[in-house]
Design an enzyme around this catalytic site. Structure first.
Site, PDB file in Angstrom:
ATOM      1  N   THR A  15       0.818  -1.220   0.000  1.00  0.00           N
ATOM      2  CA  THR A  15       0.000   0.000   0.000  1.00  0.00           C
ATOM      3  C   THR A  15       0.852   1.271   0.000  1.00  0.00           C
ATOM      4  OG1 THR A  15      -0.071  -0.198   2.395  1.00  0.00           O
ATOM      5  CG2 THR A  15      -1.973  -1.058   1.185  1.00  0.00           C
ATOM      6  N   VAL A  18       6.368   2.937  -2.723  1.00  0.00           N
ATOM      7  CA  VAL A  18       7.185   2.005  -3.510  1.00  0.00           C
ATOM      8  C   VAL A  18       6.365   0.763  -3.879  1.00  0.00           C
ATOM      9  CG1 VAL A  18       9.266   0.558  -3.519  1.00  0.00           C
ATOM     10  CG2 VAL A  18       9.340   2.823  -2.466  1.00  0.00           C
ATOM     11  N   SER A  44      -4.202  -1.600   6.965  1.00  0.00           N
ATOM     12  CA  SER A  44      -4.730  -1.788   5.612  1.00  0.00           C
ATOM     13  C   SER A  44      -5.671  -2.994   5.495  1.00  0.00           C
ATOM     14  CB  SER A  44      -3.571  -1.960   4.630  1.00  0.00           C
ATOM     15  OG  SER A  44      -2.781  -0.810   4.626  1.00  0.00           O
ATOM     16  N   ARG A 103      21.733  -4.249   3.217  1.00  0.00           N
ATOM     17  CA  ARG A 103      22.588  -3.834   2.094  1.00  0.00           C
ATOM     18  C   ARG A 103      24.075  -4.106   2.297  1.00  0.00           C
ATOM     19  NH1 ARG A 103      19.644   1.891   1.441  1.00  0.00           N
ATOM     20  NH2 ARG A 103      17.726   1.158   0.456  1.00  0.00           N
ATOM     21  N   CYS A 134      18.116   4.709  -3.326  1.00  0.00           N
ATOM     22  CA  CYS A 134      17.685   5.351  -4.578  1.00  0.00           C
ATOM     23  C   CYS A 134      18.749   6.281  -5.175  1.00  0.00           C
ATOM     24  CB  CYS A 134      16.384   6.110  -4.358  1.00  0.00           C
ATOM     25  SG  CYS A 134      16.257   6.917  -2.759  1.00  0.00           S
ATOM     26  N   GLN A 161      16.876  15.695  -3.655  1.00  0.00           N
ATOM     27  CA  GLN A 161      15.998  14.531  -3.582  1.00  0.00           C
ATOM     28  C   GLN A 161      14.538  14.898  -3.303  1.00  0.00           C
ATOM     29  OE1 GLN A 161      19.574  12.115  -1.393  1.00  0.00           O
ATOM     30  NE2 GLN A 161      17.582  11.117  -1.311  1.00  0.00           N
ATOM     31  N   LYS A 218      25.492   6.104   3.093  1.00  0.00           N
ATOM     32  CA  LYS A 218      24.992   5.005   2.246  1.00  0.00           C
ATOM     33  C   LYS A 218      25.577   5.158   0.845  1.00  0.00           C
ATOM     34  CE  LYS A 218      20.533   5.477   4.166  1.00  0.00           C
ATOM     35  NZ  LYS A 218      19.147   5.853   3.863  1.00  0.00           N
ATOM     36  N   ARG A 240      17.230  17.600   0.571  1.00  0.00           N
ATOM     37  CA  ARG A 240      15.799  17.410   0.242  1.00  0.00           C
ATOM     38  C   ARG A 240      15.251  18.694  -0.378  1.00  0.00           C
ATOM     39  NH1 ARG A 240      13.755  12.623   0.375  1.00  0.00           N
ATOM     40  NH2 ARG A 240      14.430  12.343   2.512  1.00  0.00           N
ATOM     41  N   HIS A 247      14.873  12.196  -8.255  1.00  0.00           N
ATOM     42  CA  HIS A 247      16.048  12.743  -7.593  1.00  0.00           C
ATOM     43  C   HIS A 247      16.991  13.291  -8.676  1.00  0.00           C
ATOM     44  CE1 HIS A 247      14.531  10.954  -4.058  1.00  0.00           C
ATOM     45  NE2 HIS A 247      15.414   9.994  -3.838  1.00  0.00           N
TER      46      HIS A 247
HETATM   47  P1  NAP Z   1       5.413   4.248   2.657  1.00  0.00           P
HETATM   48  O1  NAP Z   1       4.744   4.939   1.522  1.00  0.00           O
HETATM   49  O2  NAP Z   1       5.363   4.857   4.007  1.00  0.00           O
HETATM   50  O3  NAP Z   1       4.876   2.729   2.748  1.00  0.00           O
HETATM   51  C1  NAP Z   1       5.227   1.858   3.773  1.00  0.00           C
HETATM   52  C2  NAP Z   1       4.586   0.492   3.535  1.00  0.00           C
HETATM   53  O4  NAP Z   1       4.976  -0.398   4.565  1.00  0.00           O
HETATM   54  C3  NAP Z   1       3.068   0.526   3.546  1.00  0.00           C
HETATM   55  O5  NAP Z   1       2.570  -0.407   2.633  1.00  0.00           O
HETATM   56  C4  NAP Z   1       2.766   0.075   4.974  1.00  0.00           C
HETATM   57  O6  NAP Z   1       1.469  -0.470   5.137  1.00  0.00           O
HETATM   58  C5  NAP Z   1       3.818  -0.987   5.139  1.00  0.00           C
HETATM   59  N1  NAP Z   1       4.016  -1.344   6.542  1.00  0.00           N
HETATM   60  C6  NAP Z   1       4.262  -0.506   7.571  1.00  0.00           C
HETATM   61  N2  NAP Z   1       4.314  -1.201   8.723  1.00  0.00           N
HETATM   62  C7  NAP Z   1       4.099  -2.504   8.416  1.00  0.00           C
HETATM   63  C8  NAP Z   1       4.013  -3.714   9.171  1.00  0.00           C
HETATM   64  N3  NAP Z   1       4.179  -3.710  10.483  1.00  0.00           N
HETATM   65  N4  NAP Z   1       3.777  -4.859   8.511  1.00  0.00           N
HETATM   66  C9  NAP Z   1       3.604  -4.871   7.182  1.00  0.00           C
HETATM   67  N5  NAP Z   1       3.645  -3.769   6.413  1.00  0.00           N
HETATM   68  C10 NAP Z   1       3.891  -2.596   7.025  1.00  0.00           C
HETATM   69  O7  NAP Z   1       6.962   4.079   2.356  1.00  0.00           O
HETATM   70  P2  NAP Z   1       7.703   3.825   0.952  1.00  0.00           P
HETATM   71  O8  NAP Z   1       8.234   5.102   0.432  1.00  0.00           O
HETATM   72  O9  NAP Z   1       6.879   2.992   0.061  1.00  0.00           O
HETATM   73  O10 NAP Z   1       8.984   3.041   1.457  1.00  0.00           O
HETATM   74  C11 NAP Z   1       8.913   1.784   2.030  1.00  0.00           C
HETATM   75  C12 NAP Z   1      10.306   1.315   2.371  1.00  0.00           C
HETATM   76  O11 NAP Z   1      11.031   1.053   1.179  1.00  0.00           O
HETATM   77  C13 NAP Z   1      11.160   2.374   3.112  1.00  0.00           C
HETATM   78  O12 NAP Z   1      11.003   2.324   4.484  1.00  0.00           O
HETATM   79  C14 NAP Z   1      12.548   2.037   2.684  1.00  0.00           C
HETATM   80  O13 NAP Z   1      13.080   1.038   3.539  1.00  0.00           O
HETATM   81  C15 NAP Z   1      12.347   1.475   1.322  1.00  0.00           C
HETATM   82  N6  NAP Z   1      12.680   2.455   0.293  1.00  0.00           N
HETATM   83  C16 NAP Z   1      13.777   2.258  -0.411  1.00  0.00           C
HETATM   84  C17 NAP Z   1      14.129   3.135  -1.379  1.00  0.00           C
HETATM   85  C18 NAP Z   1      15.385   2.939  -2.079  1.00  0.00           C
HETATM   86  O14 NAP Z   1      16.200   3.796  -1.984  1.00  0.00           O
HETATM   87  N7  NAP Z   1      15.587   1.861  -2.804  1.00  0.00           N
HETATM   88  C19 NAP Z   1      13.362   4.234  -1.694  1.00  0.00           C
HETATM   89  C20 NAP Z   1      12.237   4.441  -0.968  1.00  0.00           C
HETATM   90  C21 NAP Z   1      11.908   3.531   0.036  1.00  0.00           C
HETATM   91  P3  NAP Z   1       0.209   0.434   5.644  1.00  0.00           P
HETATM   92  O15 NAP Z   1      -0.264   1.186   4.444  1.00  0.00           O
HETATM   93  O16 NAP Z   1      -0.757  -0.614   6.088  1.00  0.00           O
HETATM   94  O17 NAP Z   1       0.714   1.313   6.733  1.00  0.00           O
HETATM   95  N1  12T Z   2      15.656   8.112   4.353  1.00  0.00           N
HETATM   96  O1  12T Z   2      16.178   3.154   1.486  1.00  0.00           O
HETATM   97  O2  12T Z   2      14.049   9.727   2.998  1.00  0.00           O
HETATM   98  O3  12T Z   2      17.813   3.852   2.690  1.00  0.00           O
HETATM   99  O4  12T Z   2      14.472   9.733   0.861  1.00  0.00           O
HETATM  100  C1  12T Z   2      15.583   5.812   0.984  1.00  0.00           C
HETATM  101  C2  12T Z   2      15.042   7.078   0.948  1.00  0.00           C
HETATM  102  C3  12T Z   2      16.159   6.096   3.252  1.00  0.00           C
HETATM  103  C4  12T Z   2      16.740   4.029   2.113  1.00  0.00           C
HETATM  104  C5  12T Z   2      14.488   9.208   1.986  1.00  0.00           C
HETATM  105  C6  12T Z   2      15.628   7.368   3.229  1.00  0.00           C
HETATM  106  C7  12T Z   2      16.137   5.350   2.131  1.00  0.00           C
HETATM  107  C8  12T Z   2      15.073   7.843   2.063  1.00  0.00           C
END
Ligand code: NAP
Ligand code: 12T
Length: 341
Positions: A15, A18, A44, A103, A134, A161, A218, A240, A247
């Site tokens: 949800t 990402v 959710s 990582r 990212c 970013q 990182k 930011r 980005h």
């Molecule tokens: P987001 O929009 O806040 O989404 C977080 C997701 O995690 C939602 O689907 C949420 O569900 C779910 N979640 C939270 N707590 C949970 C739990 N206890 N059990 C199962 N699911 C849970 O964040 P996002 O931007 O998509 O990012 C998600 C994660 O991806 C980040 O924290 C980061 O680690 C990673 N990320 C990586 C990159 C990268 O650089 N490659 C970039 C962005 C993010 P609900 O909707 O139910 O709360």
């Molecule tokens: N804090 O996946 O806030 O390590 O843009 C990615 C994006 C951590 C990560 C952000 C962050 C990560 C952000």
């Protein structure tokens, strides 16, 4: 992973910003999905999300969730990955994790397919593959062909970013603050420590003892691991900006061998995953609003650093939710499917 015609795929964090993009990317790239399972938090429960015209229920996680799943794409944050990725791997599925949790683990490959897909060969060590940060992903796509041609000595990078990197709540905060300020209302800061609308924050992720942020370190550490070369020196400032998606990065690259701007344009034009978008005389250079929704990393403003012997400056832009997260993860899954053949 054993060879199959189609695979049972899970998205954990379905949800989120990402997760949503992962579902769309699996559909757009026609990934061989037999069944898609979606997971998120209790918040959710009862929700459904669309995939290939069908509504799929969002489930909560339990110890048995991963039974029968071949590939799990994780994007629910580092704490969830810490707990659930090993449980998923134990159930026999391959995990592609988007968080920072795994990582730098020496038993976990950190992969950008254009750069080091060969590292996927040893993914069985833990059954977990990490998707880099990212900002790192889009940078190494560009650094790799330059390093192969001229050996990089040092990189100075400054990032600009977008808020979608922080997730859904941050996108809502930028929109709300912008609307409130234009209506002369008080603003609230919940996600970032300062106002992000109409502002620029030299602060991404937590501050560390050395005065850098985690995001900056990182970029330093992940680059060395992905490129397989500890000799590359890199220093980063991560910033930011009030942009929703993409980005942007300013890169200053010093090489051992001399490369002219034209050499760099020729090199990058042939390299995978890159679009050279560089015609300053026509005001053509990569922009966040133009690159949103695109798969490639766009490169422009390629010019010589006249202050040193062998230096090049450039401006690169990529969609952080696609190449910076969901697309890179799906490309890794595609490579795993290829390898299983
Ligand atoms: P987001 O929009 O806040 O989404 C977080 C997701 O995690 C939602 O689907 C949420 O569900 C779910 N979640 C939270 N707590 C949970 C739990 N206890 N059990 C199962 N699911 C849970 O964040 P996002 O931007 O998509 O990012 C998600 C994660 O991806 C980040 O924290 C980061 O680690 C990673 N990320 C990586 C990159 C990268 O650089 N490659 C970039 C962005 C993010 P609900 O909707 O139910 O709360
Ligand atoms: N804090 O996946 O806030 O390590 O843009 C990615 C994006 C951590 C990560 C952000 C962050 C990560 C952000």
């Amino acid at each position: 992973m054993i060879k199959k015609k189609k695979y049972v795929v899970a998205v954990v964090g379905a949800t989120g910003a990402v997760g949503n993009e992962m579902i769309a990317t699996l559909e757009q790239r026609d990934f061989p999905v037999e069944k898609l399972r979606l997971f998120a938090s209790e918040r959710s429960e009862g929700k459904t999300l669309e995939f290939q015209g069908n509504q799929i229920p969002v489930e909560t996680l339990n110890e048995d969730s991963f039974k029968g799943i071949d590939i799990a794409l994780f994007s629910a944050g580092a704490e969830r990955s810490k707990i659930w990725a090993p449980i998923a791997a134990e159930s026999g599925c391959v995990v592609v994790d988007n968080s920072s949790q795994w990582r730098m683990d020496p038993d976990v490959p950190l992969v950008v397919p254009e750069v080091n897909s060969h590292d996927l060969k040893w993914h069985n060590k833990k059954g977990i593959i990490a998707n880099p940060n990212c900002s790192t992903i889009q940078m190494v796509v560009v650094l790799k062909p330059i390093h192969d041609a001229a050996k990089i000595k040092r990189v100075v990078v400054t990032t600009f970013q977008s808020v979608s990197g922080t997730g859904k709540k941050a996108m809502d905060e930028l929109l709300q603050q912008t609307t409130d300020l234009l209506n002369f209302k008080e603003i609230k800061c919940n996600v970032y420590p300062h106002q992000i609308a109409f502002n620029v924050l030299p602060h991404i992720d937590k501050f560390l003892e050395n005065g850098y942020t985690k995001e900056e370190m990182k970029m330093v550490n992940e680059t060395k691991k992905i490129m397989g070369d500890d000799s590359i020196r890199l220093t980063a400032t991560t910033v930011r900006v009030p942009v929703f998606r993409c980005h942007s990065e300013s890169l200053n690259i010093e090489t051992e061998k001399k490369l002219t701007p034209n050499d760099v344009r020729a090199l990058l034009s042939k390299a995978p995953g890159i679009v050279v978008f560089d015609a300053p005389e026509k005001n053509v250079y990569p922009l966040a609003v133009g690159v949103a929704g695109k798969d490639e990393t766009y490169v422009g403003r390629i010019r010589e650093d006249e202050s040193i012997e062998n230096g090049i400056n450039m401006w690169i832009v990529a969609d952080n939710l696609r190449k910076g997260a969901a697309l890179n993860a799906v490309q890794i899954a595609e490579k795993l499917v290829e390898m299983a053949k």
